[in-house]
Design an enzyme around this catalytic site. Structure first.
Site, short mmCIF file in Angstrom:
data_model
loop_
_atom_site.label_atom_id
_atom_site.label_comp_id
_atom_site.label_asym_id
_atom_site.label_seq_id
_atom_site.Cartn_x
_atom_site.Cartn_y
_atom_site.Cartn_z
CG ASP A 89 -0.30 0.10 2.52
OD1 ASP A 89 0.90 0.40 2.57
OD2 ASP A 89 -0.98 -0.13 3.54
CG ASP A 271 -6.44 -5.23 1.85
OD1 ASP A 271 -6.08 -4.85 2.99
OD2 ASP A 271 -6.98 -4.46 1.03
CB CYS A 309 -11.23 -26.68 8.14
SG CYS A 309 -9.76 -25.68 7.85
CB CYS A 311 -6.17 -25.37 8.14
SG CYS A 311 -6.86 -25.34 9.82
CB CYS A 314 -9.01 -28.19 11.22
SG CYS A 314 -9.86 -26.63 11.58
CG HIS A 340 -9.38 -22.20 11.28
ND1 HIS A 340 -9.83 -23.34 10.65
CD2 HIS A 340 -10.46 -21.36 11.37
CE1 HIS A 340 -11.13 -23.21 10.38
NE2 HIS A 340 -11.54 -22.02 10.81
#
Length: 376
Positions: A89, A271, A309, A311, A314, A340
């Site tokens: 940015d 974002d 999930c 991930c 998890c 997560h």
């Protein structure tokens, strides 16, 4: 540089080619403000959560450790060991967030550092120079983000100044990209649409910045005080004036529902700090709804955060254990929650892309807008 692969109504499935790799859109950019994800994640963790783009903050990296230092160490990609695209940015949001510490002039903005009070000046040329030193893939134009509501007179003056600043940003980036010592001579510039909540100013501003034929365009100055419905109205107002063959970026947005609704209206890039900020306080997103892990009912829960999930968190840890870590303020608890939430956001974008490809996004939208309103 941007391929529009398919559409479903206004929803777009695209592919953006950059010097640091291809970005499949719609995409959520994971926010690493100072070159790392808050909650103890490194760039290597971002690979595991399927991140495509990391967003870093020009203002904060200029303050600490300094863009000159990063330049001398080979640029931001090398500094943080991330070799996929980075968007930086411009520092313009700090014009908004540091209201009591700045003064806006035609030449730029005079800051007092929020760290030590040191006086800083940042104008379009300075912002682009910093971003060039960082060597990011995508540099954002220096603009003023104005809080909503604001008067029509002030917003008009602000958006006209932002257009003048954008011209200066483009001129400076073209100059820097021509120099032998520049780290990334293929750095590209995105312009930012401003105009507050005034539809005529938004359209006027977009028409003006499109004339510069930039590689991409963002909608800024939203999610700063207005309701979600007003934000959607502004997107609907501006979208017809945005080029079809360039990516569209909605800055600072947002919840899973915000993202789905904005993709529905033709947005490609997103974002937000929400997934990481919420995660650090035990507030988690799942495919069945929203989970507050600090709730007493999860104290002895042996199940993962989300059974659907895949991930790292998890696959390996229970809600009861992670809740314990948060309660005793163990850093690992925050880290597991951030992993997560970021995995969820990146998987959300993947599923959105697949739904558009299958011409099934309308059904996806109906199904998950309802689910994401549920507190589990």
């Amino acid at each position: 540089m941007f391929e529009l692969l398919t559409t479903e109504n206004k929803a777009r499935r695209g592919r953006f080619h950059t010097v640091h790799g291809i970005i499949e859109t719609p995409v959520f950019m994971n926010v690493g403000t100072t070159g790392a994800i808050r909650g103890g994640l490194s760039s290597l963790d971002l690979i595991d959560v399927n991140c495509q783009v990391e967003l870093c903050n020009t203002y904060h990296l200029h303050i600490r450790p300094g863009d000159d230092l990063i330049y001398n160490m080979g640029g931001l990609h090398k500094f943080i060991n991330w070799h996929k695209p980075i968007l930086t940015d411009s520092g313009g949001f700090q014009v908004f967030s540091l209201t009591k510490l700045r003064k806006i002039k035609e030449e730029g903005v005079y800051f007092n550092s929020h760290i030590d009070g040191k006086k800083i000046f940042m104008g379009p040329e300075e912002s682009i120079k910093i971003q060039s030193n960082l060597g990011s893939t995508i540099a954002m134009a220096f603009d003023e983000c104005v809080e909503n509501p604001a008067t029509y007179k002030y917003i008009k003056e602000s958006h006209e100044r932002t257009v003048r600043w954008l011209v200066r940003c483009k001129t400076e980036l073209d100059r820097l990209n021509s120099l032998d010592e520049t780290l990334n001579k293929n750095q590209i510039l995105f312009g930012i649409n401003q105009g507050g909540i005034y539809q005529d100013l938004r359209i006027e501003n977009m028409n003006q910045i499109v004339e510069l034929d930039l590689p991409g365009y963002a909608i800024g100055g939203l999610a700063v005080g207005e309701t979600a419905d007003i934000m959607y109205d502004i997107i609907d107002t501006v979208e017809p004036y945005m080029p079809q063959n360039k990516p569209r970026y909605l800055m600072g947005v947002g919840t899973p529902s915000n993202i789905i609704e904005s993709v529905y209206r033709g947005i490609d890039f997103f974002d937000c700090v929400m997934p990481t900020r919420n995660a650090r306080h035990g507030n988690l997103f799942t495919w069945k709804g929203y989970v507050n892990l600090l709730n007493q009912k999860f104290k002895q829960d042996e199940n993962p955060i989300d059974i659907d999930c895949n991930c790292h968190t998890c696959n390996n840890f229970s809600k009861g254990y992670i809740r314990h870590l948060l309660k005793v303020e163990e850093m690992l608890g925050m880290r597991l929650c951030v992993i997560h939430n970021l995995y969820f956001y990146n998987e959300l974008m993947q599923k959105i892309r697949e739904a558009i490809e299958l011409n099934d996004f309308d059904e996806f939208r109906r199904k998950y807008l309802e689910k994401f309103s549920i507190r589990v």
